[in-house]
Design a protein around this motif. Structure first.
Motif, PDB file in Angstrom:
ATOM      1  N   SER A   1      13.111  26.369  64.558  1.00  0.00           N
ATOM      2  CA  SER A   1      13.526  27.116  63.370  1.00  0.00           C
ATOM      3  C   SER A   1      13.000  26.416  62.134  1.00  0.00           C
ATOM      4  O   SER A   1      13.146  25.184  62.003  1.00  0.00           O
ATOM      5  CB  SER A   1      15.051  27.242  63.285  1.00  0.00           C
ATOM      6  N   TRP A   2      12.361  27.219  61.262  1.00  0.00           N
ATOM      7  CA  TRP A   2      11.920  26.741  59.945  1.00  0.00           C
ATOM      8  C   TRP A   2      11.008  25.519  60.030  1.00  0.00           C
ATOM      9  O   TRP A   2      11.058  24.623  59.185  1.00  0.00           O
ATOM     10  CB  TRP A   2      13.124  26.433  59.056  1.00  0.00           C
TER      11      TRP A   2
ATOM     12  N   HIS B   1      17.361  24.356  51.471  1.00  0.00           N
ATOM     13  CA  HIS B   1      17.214  24.765  52.871  1.00  0.00           C
ATOM     14  C   HIS B   1      15.737  24.717  53.246  1.00  0.00           C
ATOM     15  O   HIS B   1      14.867  25.029  52.418  1.00  0.00           O
ATOM     16  CB  HIS B   1      17.782  26.170  53.067  1.00  0.00           C
ATOM     17  N   PRO B   2      15.392  24.364  54.495  1.00  0.00           N
ATOM     18  CA  PRO B   2      13.968  24.264  54.854  1.00  0.00           C
ATOM     19  C   PRO B   2      13.219  25.584  54.735  1.00  0.00           C
ATOM     20  O   PRO B   2      11.994  25.584  54.616  1.00  0.00           O
ATOM     21  CB  PRO B   2      14.008  23.766  56.304  1.00  0.00           C
ATOM     22  N   ALA B   3      13.928  26.723  54.755  1.00  0.00           N
ATOM     23  CA  ALA B   3      13.247  28.006  54.616  1.00  0.00           C
ATOM     24  C   ALA B   3      12.699  28.230  53.217  1.00  0.00           C
ATOM     25  O   ALA B   3      11.784  29.037  53.033  1.00  0.00           O
ATOM     26  CB  ALA B   3      14.191  29.149  55.001  1.00  0.00           C
TER      27      ALA B   3
ATOM     28  N   ALA C   1      13.339  34.642  52.618  1.00  0.00           N
ATOM     29  CA  ALA C   1      13.699  33.979  53.867  1.00  0.00           C
ATOM     30  C   ALA C   1      14.530  34.896  54.756  1.00  0.00           C
ATOM     31  O   ALA C   1      14.376  34.895  55.987  1.00  0.00           O
ATOM     32  CB  ALA C   1      14.464  32.683  53.572  1.00  0.00           C
TER      33      ALA C   1
END
Length: 748
Positions: free
Chosen positions: A184-185, A301-303, A515
């Motif tokens: 994820s991401w 957030h990494p997104a 995102a």
């Protein structure tokens, strides 16, 4: 008449006596008589051998009437010494295998000493070498398994090569052995443990301590004067709400939260939520507003980390230096009533008073190596029986210094970045006992959410501390907290915690972000693929159920449908409904969410007291500009039912409200056919659709079904006009069911 034979005994008759005697013998006697022969009679002593007057049998030697012990032992001294030596020699020249219990002995040990226990392998190998003949060699062991042959000699180099497509956390190897991992991401993240731990994780987050590695969150550092930093961030936040300019956050005492938008695009084009913290002011800085150089950390957030970084770097000409330092820091989140006690025991800290600290308070500390006071086995801390006196903690800002932070990337006694094997644990402090280096950390207090729906256990949910430390010390601190009883959790546990506390999950609950759209497309394709795997007789018929969008939430069509419905009566519209105005022609079109605190407070007040505020929303001019916006709501089922993702939030009619919550309406069957992608999702069913559920489950805190979703403000206000009294209710229908269920609604 006398017999002609002198001896008439059976044995004297030739042939006849022998057969008669043979019939009375046993089988063994017959065998010995046939093959061995008749027994030899013992010699009979002659009468002349007996001496007169002795009374003894002639030819028999009589035993002496007395025995001298010393003479007997001297005659048999050699035999006694041999017997004594054999009794004292317990092991003797026995084989190594014979020293094991019988249930552990194996025949293969005779040619393979590796089948012996580890403590006896060396002895068994030496015995085999002694018994070898000249020129004979030990048999070579078999070829290692494929797993060991393919294992790289340098594991660290192998780990680095495997991170070409996805990045690993510093605790990846520990999690990979115990968790289900997902991509994820751009990261390889732990999703949930391999064991059944839903309720165990809930108990940990309520009554004990739940730890999560959230190091995948990015950290962006802004350096410059405080005025330049605030002027830069004003382009990405609402200007009327103050943004980053609060006094407590600017002084570095607390961590603040905000929602970033693209440059000068508020309220459209949202990027996502962030948390931020300023470096604490020193005593020499009298006026923080005129400070020449300040530091601000943005946790994203990494997104959206790359998007936020690019937006900020495009305006770096304002005198602010922007750089990413997420790879230099790690962040652990401890949640639960014993989070503070776990930190105190693992890091040897004074008592942390959760009741006296300020929400979001940031503490800069320097602690000792956790391996110095690590227990020999995993233990669980106990809560404090009595409140201790608060102790003034000595603050230190070493972690904010980049040069000092880089010097702390490799802790003593640990060579492997991602492995847990090289970290000294379980009280083995030999590698660090003589090292006086101390580790700078940041402690960030998490206030959590108060009790909702009148449920007492939910008041403690979300309360805890975040630990920020140098990246190289990740495994040292992680194992130190694990040995103090903290239970590890993953992404599923984080989503569960935020659902129980009524918090929004990014990007699942932010439909106006890029995102969310990326994630939504992936989830819709996955749901459609899973649905098509079943035959038609084993899957729900969404066309007959009247589900217009079973795999995704059509937010754009929902907003457009309510905009077209404004002022236009409809057959499916509840009676007495009169919608307020529509957006002005000059207002920019697009999907956006109402996040202004004043708007949300007014809507929340309307939902709590629907009977008192009936028909007054038209008199509120501040609600007119946001009628086409979405607003986040929380749902709690009145009686039965559990909402799931993609469930429809519908407006009840006057008949539904008059019948009470006990009467659950049912959607009539729709004609068979294909559902077009451009159908009117608002009036597709017998009840008007207000919004959709983004996450739902059975709440362990409330003991009922609960969920989080978004509704159109215009539709929510129209549904409140038919409410009678008390808290507002709506109807919820899952996509695979025709049954409507009543649910209480609250604006988040």
């Amino acid at each position: 008449m006398s017999s002609p034979y002198k001896d008439e005994t059976p044995g004297s008759l030739p042939g006849i006596g022998q057969q008669a005697v043979g019939r009375g013998l046993s089988r063994r006697q017959k065998f010995r008589r046939k093959h061995v022969g008749p027994p030899v009679p013992s010699p009979v002593p002659s009468p002349a051998a007996a001496k007169p007057g002795t009374g003894a049998t002639p030819g028999v030697t009589m035993a002496p009437r007395g025995l001298t012990v010393m003479q007997f032992m001297e005659a048999r001294a050699v035999e006694l010494n041999s017997l004594l030596h054999s009794a004292q020699q317990t092991h003797g020249p026995r084989h190594t295998l014979q020293s094991l219990p019988r249930h552990m002995r194996r025949r293969a040990v005779s040619h393979n000493p590796k089948r012996l226990p580890r403590r006896l392998r060396d002895v068994g190998t030496r015995k085999m070498l002694q018994n070898l003949q000249p020129g004979q060699q030990l048999e070579k062991s078999r070829r290692p398994r494929k797993f060991y042959r393919r294992r790289a000699a340098n594991r660290q180099e192998s780990f680095n090569q495997r991170q070409n497509h996805v990045s690993w956390l510093h605790t990846h190897v520990w999690h990979a052995k115990r968790f289900h991992m997902v991509n994820s991401w751009g990261y390889r993240l732990p999703d949930h443990p391999c064991d059944k731990s839903v309720r165990a994780a809930y108990r940990a987050m309520c009554h004990h301590c739940l730890i999560q590695d959230i190091s995948y969150y990015g950290c962006i550092e802004l350096t410059g004067s405080q005025g330049n930093i605030l002027r830069l961030l004003q382009h990405f936040t609402p200007q009327d709400t103050g943004g980053f300019g609060s006094l407590s956050s600017s002084e570095g005492r607390v961590e603040g939260t905000a929602t970033l938008y693209r440059r000068d695009c508020y309220p459209h084009c949202a990027l996502g939520p962030v948390t931020y913290m300023f470096r604490a002011l020193t005593e020499n800085s009298q006026d923080h507003s005129t400070a020449s150089s300040r530091q601000l950390w943005l946790w994203t957030h990494p997104a959206i980390t790359q998007d936020v970084l690019q937006e900020l770097q495009q305006m770096s000409h304002t005198g602010v230096c922007v750089q990413s330092i997420g790879h230099e820091l790690v962040r652990f989140r401890l949640t639960g009533q014993l989070a503070a006690a776990t930190l105190e025991a693992a890091l040897n800290l004074p008592p942390l008073q959760n009741e006296t600290v300020q929400p979001g308070q940031v503490l800069s500390l320097t602690v000792v190596d956790p391996r110095l006071n690590m227990p020999s086995k995993r233990t669980k801390v106990t809560p404090l029986t009595a409140a201790a006196d608060p102790v003034e903690l000595e603050c230190d800002a070493v972690l904010w210094d980049a040069d000092k932070r880089k010097m702390l990337q490799t802790p003593p006694g640990q060579n492997n970045r991602s492995g847990e094997e090289d970290t000294d644990v379980a009280g083995d402090d030999g590698s660090v006992a003589g090292d006086n280096r101390r580790v700078p950390i940041l402690l960030v207090h998490q206030q959590g959410r108060t009790a909702q729906w009148g449920v007492t256990p939910a008041s403690a949910l979300g309360m805890g501390w975040d630990v920020i430390l140098p990246a190289g010390w990740a495994m040292v601190f992680w194992l130190g907290l694990q040995y103090r009883g903290a239970r590890a959790g993953g992404l599923r546990e984080m989503r569960r915690l935020q659902l129980e506390t009524g918090q929004l999950v990014f990007p699942d609950d932010f439909p106006d972000t890029e995102a969310y759209r990326t994630l939504h497309q992936e989830q819709a394709a996955r749901r459609r693929e899973q649905h098509d795997r079943y035959p038609p007789g084993k899957r729900p018929n969404f066309a007959k159920l009247g589900t217009a969008a079973p795999f995704h939430c059509p937010w754009d069509r929902l907003v457009e449908g309510w905009a077209q419905l404004a002022g236009t009566p409809s057959t499916g519209q509840p009676r007495g409904t009169q919608l307020a105005g529509t957006p002005s022609p000059g207002q920019p079109r697009g999907l956006c969410v109402a996040r202004d605190r004043r708007i949300r407070q007014q809507l929340s007040q309307l939902c709590r007291h629907a009977d008192q505020q009936l028909g007054r929303h038209a008199d509120r001019p501040e609600l007119v500009p946001v009628l086409s916006h979405l607003v986040a709501v929380r749902l709690r089922m009145v009686s039965r039912g559990t909402p799931v993702a993609m469930a429809m939030i519908c407006a009840p009619s006057e008949e539904d409200v008059a019948g009470g919550v006990a009467s659950s309406p049912v959607e009539p069957a729709h004609p068979e056919g294909m559902i077009s992608d451009d159908c009117d999702v608002v009036r597709h069913c017998s009840r008007l659709t207000l919004g959709y559920v983004t996450a739902g489950a059975n709440s362990l805190a409330a003991g009922q079904g609960s969920g989080v979703g978004l509704c159109v403000v215009q539709g929510l206000l129209s549904a409140l006009q038919v409410q009678q009294q008390g808290q507002a209710v709506v109807l919820v229908r899952n996509p695979n069911s025709a049954q409507y269920r009543f649910a209480h609604v609250t604006v988040l």
